[in-house]
Write a protein that holds these residues in place. Structure first.
Motif: not given
Length: 353
Positions: A23, A26-27, A286-289, A291-292, A295
């Motif tokens: 993660y 990725e960011y 920030y929905h996608t980030r 949730n990642a 997770d």
């Protein structure tokens, strides 16, 4: 308010999991660094750092052997370039590492690095710490759910954090709050209510007065005060729900008294709703980030079973939402807490249609 609120003396350091590491890559939070926390521990001696009033700051200034200092300075300047610039080497010749300080107080035991631009004498601080998963989750959640941008990098077992500027809360409460005008005190009280709510929503614990800063900003003919967390070590670790509510720490007593004197109960409720709404909007953005990150958190170990069981029962008692009782770990508790806030926000907006 409780004087018996206890925080674990020795919170363990949780390693960065493989999933969290992916993660961070990725960011763009992961980076190869030329120096690690363990390298800075090889100092040869130290002297106590005193403040302007000749009081011990709990920091010591460390020094190294001459043959190591040159390499350490060069590496720290490269870290500065990665953290605050483009990572290039062109700026290194304009930088000087003026001080390396070490703090033995608290869990993180950080190094504080002072880097100066030799052309104009401007200087910046950053911190080198052990990379603890709890702290990394806290920093990422601060980026997404608070009004503030935060800058940090991770490499293996080392965490680099940009300095957060502001007046330490304990210093402000003691030396500056008494001289604030009535309007300023009312505005500070409002900010404390919102800060208290934000910490609770995202389960950031241990916001005693020395773990946040007051940031004054001049706006036309008055000063606006904001409250900003600076320590993220206690992200989703403790079991007592009160630890995630700054109002219950005796160090914040004067702030709580300010709220009682300056803000009516109806306004307190209004400010809490405002903060929940702001956090809910940021969750959507920030929905996608987010949730990642959650997770990763759900699959991670960042607390102990005793704390998990206690916290989910405490929050169930606070919300009467059965999802909390079904939570298996701190990641699931936090996800359910954020979902609870988001659902309430969406329900209110649906009723307005």
């Amino acid at each position: 308010m409780s004087d018996d609120l206890k925080i674990s003396k020795r919170k363990p350091t949780y390693p960065i999991s493989e999933k969290l590491d992916t993660y961070l890559s990725e960011y763009r939070r992961n980076i190869d660094l030329p120096i690690f926390y363990s390298d800075l521990l090889r100092f040869q001696g130290s002297i106590v750092v005193y403040d302007k009033n000749d009081e011990d700051t709990l920091w010591v200034r460390v020094y190294y052997n001459d043959y190591e200092r040159e390499e350490i300075d060069r590496s720290l300047k490269q870290v500065y370039s990665h953290l605050l610039s483009d990572g290039g080497k062109g700026i290194l010749k304009f930088l000087s590492v003026d001080a390396i300080d070490f703090c033995t107080f608290g869990n993180s035991k950080p190094f504080r690095i002072k880097v100066r631009n030799i052309l104009n004498d401007n200087f910046t601080h950053f911190y080198v710490k052990t990379a603890d998963a709890s702290r990394v989750y806290g920093l990422e959640l601060e980026q997404m759910l608070s009004p503030y941008q935060i800058n940090f990098l991770v490499c293996k077992d080392t965490l680099i954090e940009e300095h957060i500027a502001g007046i330490p809360g304990d210093e402000f409460i003691k030396n500056m709050l008494p001289d604030c005008s009535p309007k300023e005190k009312a505005q500070i009280a409002k900010e404390f209510v919102k800060f208290n709510e934000r910490c609770l929503i995202r389960l950031l614990g241990d916001m005693r007065s020395y773990n946040y800063v007051i940031v004054p900003t001049h706006d036309f003919d008055h000063v606006v005060f904001k409250i900003r967390a600076i320590d993220f070590d206690q992200q989703s670790y403790e079991g007592n729900l009160k630890i995630y509510r700054p109002q219950f720490f005796k160090e914040n007593y004067k702030m709580v008294e300010l709220v009682r004197k300056k803000i009516q109960n109806e306004s307190v409720d209004q400010y809490k709703i405002e903060e929940r709404s702001i956090v809910a909007k940021r969750m959507i953005s920030y929905h996608t980030r987010l949730n990642a990150l959650l997770d990763c958190m759900v699959e991670d170990e960042i607390s102990i079973p005793k704390h998990i069981e206690m916290l989910k029962e405490d929050i169930y008692g606070y919300t009467m939402d059965l999802n909390f009782r079904k939570s298996k770990n701190m990641g699931e508790i936090l996800r359910n807490a954020l979902d609870f806030v988001k659902r309430n926000y969406e329900d209110v907006n649906l009723r307005r249609l």
